[in-house]
Design an enzyme around this catalytic site. Structure first.
Site, PDB file in Angstrom:
ATOM      1  N   GLY A 292       0.835  -1.184   0.000  1.00 56.32           N
ATOM      2  CA  GLY A 292       0.000   0.000   0.000  1.00 56.32           C
ATOM      3  C   GLY A 292       0.875   1.241   0.000  1.00 56.32           C
ATOM      4  O   GLY A 292       2.045   1.188   0.406  1.00 56.32           O
TER       5      GLY A 292
ATOM      6  N   GLN B 169       3.094  10.046   1.217  1.00 58.76           N
ATOM      7  CA  GLN B 169       4.383   9.339   1.249  1.00 58.76           C
ATOM      8  C   GLN B 169       5.252   9.645   0.033  1.00 58.76           C
ATOM      9  O   GLN B 169       6.449   9.349   0.039  1.00 58.76           O
ATOM     10  CB  GLN B 169       4.165   7.821   1.324  1.00 58.76           C
ATOM     11  CG  GLN B 169       3.550   7.365   2.632  1.00 58.76           C
ATOM     12  CD  GLN B 169       3.420   5.863   2.670  1.00 58.76           C
ATOM     13  OE1 GLN B 169       2.470   5.309   2.153  1.00 58.76           O
ATOM     14  NE2 GLN B 169       4.403   5.196   3.253  1.00 58.76           N
TER      15      GLN B 169
ATOM     16  N   CYS C 106       6.182   0.009   7.379  1.00 63.18           N
ATOM     17  CA  CYS C 106       5.778   1.184   6.623  1.00 63.18           C
ATOM     18  C   CYS C 106       6.960   1.628   5.761  1.00 63.18           C
ATOM     19  O   CYS C 106       8.082   1.711   6.252  1.00 63.18           O
ATOM     20  CB  CYS C 106       5.379   2.299   7.593  1.00 63.18           C
ATOM     21  SG  CYS C 106       4.880   3.814   6.766  1.00 63.18           S
ATOM     22  N   LEU C 107       6.691   1.933   4.495  1.00 62.09           N
ATOM     23  CA  LEU C 107       7.764   2.362   3.595  1.00 62.09           C
ATOM     24  C   LEU C 107       8.380   3.685   4.051  1.00 62.09           C
ATOM     25  O   LEU C 107       9.503   4.005   3.671  1.00 62.09           O
ATOM     26  CB  LEU C 107       7.228   2.502   2.164  1.00 62.09           C
ATOM     27  CG  LEU C 107       6.751   1.200   1.500  1.00 62.09           C
ATOM     28  CD1 LEU C 107       6.103   1.501   0.154  1.00 62.09           C
ATOM     29  CD2 LEU C 107       7.888   0.212   1.341  1.00 62.09           C
TER      30      LEU C 107
ATOM     31  N   HIS D  92      -4.185   1.402   7.642  1.00 58.02           N
ATOM     32  CA  HIS D  92      -2.827   1.975   7.693  1.00 58.02           C
ATOM     33  C   HIS D  92      -2.711   3.155   6.723  1.00 58.02           C
ATOM     34  O   HIS D  92      -2.182   4.216   7.073  1.00 58.02           O
ATOM     35  CB  HIS D  92      -1.820   0.870   7.350  1.00 58.02           C
ATOM     36  CG  HIS D  92      -0.393   1.318   7.304  1.00 58.02           C
ATOM     37  ND1 HIS D  92       0.544   0.927   8.234  1.00 58.02           N
ATOM     38  CD2 HIS D  92       0.275   2.136   6.444  1.00 58.02           C
ATOM     39  CE1 HIS D  92       1.713   1.488   7.949  1.00 58.02           C
ATOM     40  NE2 HIS D  92       1.583   2.233   6.860  1.00 58.02           N
ATOM     41  N   GLU D  93      -3.225   2.964   5.501  1.00 60.84           N
ATOM     42  CA  GLU D  93      -3.091   4.023   4.485  1.00 60.84           C
ATOM     43  C   GLU D  93      -4.002   5.218   4.787  1.00 60.84           C
ATOM     44  O   GLU D  93      -3.608   6.363   4.558  1.00 60.84           O
ATOM     45  CB  GLU D  93      -3.363   3.475   3.077  1.00 60.84           C
ATOM     46  CG  GLU D  93      -2.450   2.318   2.643  1.00 60.84           C
ATOM     47  CD  GLU D  93      -0.965   2.568   2.834  1.00 60.84           C
ATOM     48  OE1 GLU D  93      -0.524   3.737   2.804  1.00 60.84           O
ATOM     49  OE2 GLU D  93      -0.225   1.578   3.041  1.00 60.84           O
TER      50      GLU D  93
ATOM     51  N   HIS E 276      -2.287   7.408   7.074  1.00 58.08           N
ATOM     52  CA  HIS E 276      -1.336   8.308   6.395  1.00 58.08           C
ATOM     53  C   HIS E 276      -2.029   9.580   5.906  1.00 58.08           C
ATOM     54  O   HIS E 276      -1.445  10.663   5.945  1.00 58.08           O
ATOM     55  CB  HIS E 276      -0.698   7.612   5.189  1.00 58.08           C
ATOM     56  CG  HIS E 276       0.499   6.770   5.517  1.00 58.08           C
ATOM     57  ND1 HIS E 276       1.622   7.277   6.124  1.00 58.08           N
ATOM     58  CD2 HIS E 276       0.755   5.460   5.307  1.00 58.08           C
ATOM     59  CE1 HIS E 276       2.516   6.303   6.276  1.00 58.08           C
ATOM     60  NE2 HIS E 276       2.014   5.186   5.796  1.00 58.08           N
TER      61      HIS E 276
HETATM   62 NI    NI Z   1       2.917   3.349   5.797  1.00 58.71          NI
END
Ligand code: NI
Length: 162
Positions: free
Chosen positions: A46, A51, A91-92, A133-134, A137
């Site tokens: 995701g 991000q 998480c990226l 999660h997204e 963000h």
């Molecule tokens: Ni993330």
């Protein structure tokens, strides 16, 4: 398609509430494609627009990590959340760390698709976890904000050592 640069903590854009999207033109379509490409390149399941440095309410997801099986959700809004489950999340934007995060097991949400068409969908388990999660963000919330103070300190200490 362009691979976008992924912002990492403590980039302030990750802690900001993103703005709704109201245009679905060529520029936006390109961004959706670039986000999908960037997600796969980074081996993510995701990715949210903040991000990649764009404070807009856009997320892409691919629970199976299979090209062609991705979703684009714009202006998502959770309508109902049921159950609760702990699960390991990374998480990226926080490379190298992961933590056990509580999430609802099932979420029903509405969003617009990449053409701007409204949809309502119910997802569960891993897919539901990605969506939550997204959406976090899009609200400037990171997984380190979803753990208690001690765990947050522990995660940040190991992040800073990397
Ligand atoms: Ni993330």
């Amino acid at each position: 398609m362009t691979i976008l640069k992924i912002r990492t903590y403590p980039d302030p854009i990750l802690q900001k509430k993103a703005e709704p999207v109201s245009r679905f033109g060529t520029e936006e379509q390109r961004l959706f494609d670039d986000m999908i490409k960037t997600m796969y390149t980074a081996d993510g399941v995701g990715l949210a627009a903040p991000q990649v440095g764009i404070s807009k309410r856009i997320l892409v997801a691919s629970p199976t990590m299979t090209q062609g099986e991705e979703y684009v959700f714009i202006n998502p809004e959770i309508l109902e959340a049921r159950g609760r489950e702990m699960g390991l999340e990374g998480c990226l934007s926080l490379p190298g760390i992961s933590g056990e995060i509580p999430r609802a097991k099932v979420v029903r949400f509405r969003a617009l698709d990449r053409e701007g068409k409204p949809l309502e969908i119910e997802v569960k388990d891993f897919f539901a976890r990605i969506i939550q999660h997204e959406i976090d963000h899009l609200n400037g919330v990171l997984l380190i904000d979803r753990v208690d103070f001690d765990k947050r300190q522990e995660l940040l200490a190991s992040y800073q050592r990397l």
